[in-house]
Structures are given as C-alpha cells and as structure tokens.
Design a protein around this motif. Structure first.
Motif, PDB file in Angstrom:
ATOM      1  N   PHE A 106       0.820  -1.202   0.000  1.00  0.00           N
ATOM      2  CA  PHE A 106       0.000   0.000   0.000  1.00  0.00           C
ATOM      3  C   PHE A 106       0.859   1.259   0.000  1.00  0.00           C
ATOM      4  N   ARG A 107       1.923   1.228   0.817  1.00  0.00           N
ATOM      5  CA  ARG A 107       2.811   2.385   0.897  1.00  0.00           C
ATOM      6  C   ARG A 107       4.220   1.905   1.219  1.00  0.00           C
ATOM      7  N   GLN A 180       6.627  -1.411  -5.409  1.00  0.00           N
ATOM      8  CA  GLN A 180       5.681  -0.376  -5.785  1.00  0.00           C
ATOM      9  C   GLN A 180       4.299  -0.684  -5.220  1.00  0.00           C
ATOM     10  N   GLN A 181       3.476   0.328  -5.116  1.00  0.00           N
ATOM     11  CA  GLN A 181       2.104   0.131  -4.683  1.00  0.00           C
ATOM     12  C   GLN A 181       1.412  -0.885  -5.600  1.00  0.00           C
TER      13      GLN A 181
END
Length: 343
Positions: A106-107, A180-181
């Motif tokens: 997600f982050r 990456q997200q």
C-alpha cells in the motif's frame, strides 16, 4: 521414530518426530512454549528436561549463554527418548489461528537512509489475528522465508506494517526500495511469544536497537489503545540521530503518558546531539535504569545487543531472569554476487 513428550505437572503430552525440534512439535500440537527466533540465539525457549534425553538437531548446540545448567533450547533439540519437560510457561493455542495471506503493498516510505517502512494491505474482508510483539514470515520466490515483526497494533487487523533495514545483498531487503504500490507478497502469521504479560503492574523497560523498534511500537500502540497505565522507559539505540526514524511515534506516547513515559535515544557514533545519550543502549540502560529489581525488560535487536543487555540487566542490575524477554533479529542468508546481479 516418534517419541512422546509430556509437560511436567500437567496432563499435556504430544508426539515428536526424530527430525523435529521439541518446540516445533509442541507448536504443531497446539501448545505454545515461549519462543522467538527459532534459531538458537534468543534463548526465549530455554527450559528444563525433567526426564529423558535430547540431542541437537543436526549436531547443533542445545544451550547458549542464556541457559541455566538445567536448561536446553527447545528449538534446537530433538528427543532421543520419551521426555518430560519443564518449560518456564506454556499455553494452548489454536493451530488454525495462523493464517497465510497474499498482501498488497500500500505504501513504501524511506524512513531513514537504510530503513523502509512498508505498509501492506490484506485482501478485502480478511483480517490478521496477532498479539502485539509477534512477527510474520514472508515467503520468497526461492522457497526461503524472512521474518519481520509487525509494527502496527493488532486492532489494525486489515493491514501489516513492517520496518525493513536494507542489508547489502539481502534476498528481500535489498529489493524493498523497488517495491511499488500494488505489488504482492506472500505472508504467514503470527509467530513468536514476545508479548506483554497481561495484568502485571511492573514498570516496563523497552530496549530497541535499530528496527528492533518495530515490535515495541506495536506493543506501545496496543497499550495506548487498551488504556494500560504502567511506568514505561524506552531506550532506542542507533549509530546516528537519523537512525531514530519515527520520533513522531515517540512524541505521541509522550503526550499519551506525560508523567509515566520516559524516552532515551542512545547514539553510539554521534556525540553532542541534544537530549541524546552518547553511547550504546546497554550503557544507556546502566545510566538511566540502575536498579531493575521488580521490573520487566523487553530487548529487541541484534544478537550481540540483546546479549549485552541481558547480561547487564540480570547479572548487575537486579533483574529476575524470568522478567527478561528478547526478540532477536537474525538476518537471513545474503544473495550471492550472481544472484544480486540477477536481481
């Protein structure tokens, strides 16, 4: 050949295969003994053998510096005969409570030059059940696993937050900056028994080295959520000030417990930083907590750091050995040069 293992003073017994550790056999039978690293380093699983004989798995050492003469490391030994063991504690668990999840990034934030805070989300409708202070296993493509403590509190059960230090050549940590997200990761949890003792009024001392802060953040956020009031000292060590990478979390606890929370940043390679202790965490512990009688200590970090804190606390500062809890961060094998190039 299987051997039967009984827990002294109880009606609990379970089978253990000849190539299985006493600890793994207990966990498989739904009996949780104290443990953390499962690699013979932390000493949390040390316990007695009342009857019978054991040997090291694959010739491994069955004792370390944390063991008394009567104790062995249940994670490193396997029975030679039927056994009766005397663990320092045990409890029944639901073997089905451990879950496997495909988590989504997600982050991914760089919190320090060598530390990423990785936030994962579970699939919609799924929840992870764990206790503050426990860890997960992350599965890699080659079939190996890496262990990371959850830094979020259990009530945030649809997410998992990890603090990952970048290890040069690390099979997973070296790839974390590239995540990456939306990227998917396979995780299994929970593992470990370094959790807060329910109901104890003893003052708490947390000692963290680097990303050893992660399980402590989970425990303290859980305490805040449950409105637990106990005297708390947090000693967080790093080489330089930038290694104390989540001061916002510390500030939140200082506001939550203005009269009972004390924070000490210990910097081993940087002098002259305002409101910081110049030295190692064990030195900071000796200075700020010279009497640990009737306290509880949680030490989370590298094997050397944890052992230095254990020896100081128990041998010199009056801490009862049973009141020392350790979460030892043992690095996985690094990638070879060829594997690093391929990655």
């Amino acid at each position: 050949m299987n051997h039967r293992i009984a827990i002294a003073g109880s009606d609990i017994a379970f089978d253990c295969a000849e190539d299985q550790s006493v600890l793994d056999a207990a966990l498989r039978a739904g009996i949780e003994l104290p443990y953390s690293c499962r690699k013979g380093v932390c000493g949390n699983c040390a316990g007695g053998i009342a009857q019978g004989e054991v040997e090291g798995l694959g010739g491994a050492a069955i004792r370390n510096e944390s063991c008394t003469p009567e104790q062995v490391l249940y994670c490193m030994c396997t029975p030679r005969t039927d056994l009766q063991i005397r663990p320092v504690g045990w409890q029944r668990i639901d073997p089905g409570a451990r879950g496997r999840f495909t988590a989504r990034v997600f982050r991914n934030q760089l919190a320090a030059p060598d530390v990423s805070v990785l936030q994962l989300r579970l699939p919609a409708g799924q929840r992870a059940k764990f206790h503050a202070g426990q860890y997960l296993q992350l599965a890699l493509e080659d079939g190996s696993t890496r262990c990371y403590s959850m830094a979020n509190a259990p009530h945030e059960s649809d997410a998992l937050t990890l603090h990952v230090r970048h290890v040069p050549g690390g099979a997973f940590s070296a790839r974390v900056p590239l995540l990456q997200q939306g990227d998917l990761l396979e995780v299994e949890l929970p593992f470990g028994a370094v959790t807060l003792e329910p109901g104890s009024p003893k003052p708490l001392v947390f000692v963290a080295g680097g990303t050893g802060f992660a399980p402590i953040q989970s425990i303290l956020d859980d305490m805040a959520k449950r409105r637990i009031e106990r005297p708390i000292t947090l000693i967080w060590g790093a080489r330089r000030a930038e290694g104390i990478y989540l001061r916002s979390a510390v500030a939140k606890w200082q506001r939550r417990w203005p009269d009972s929370f004390r924070f000490v940043a210990a910097l081993s390679e940087e002098d002259g930083v305002e409101e910081a202790f110049a030295g190692r965490v064990d030195e900071a512990l000796h200075t700020h907590c010279p009497d640990l009688a009737d306290h509880t200590v949680y030490a989370c970090g590298s094997p050397g750091m944890v052992q230095a804190v254990r020896e100081l606390a128990v041998q010199r500062l009056g801490l009862a050995a049973a009141d020392f809890h350790a979460d030892v961060f043992v690095e996985g094998p690094a990638l070879s040069a060829a594997e690093s190039a391929a990655a």
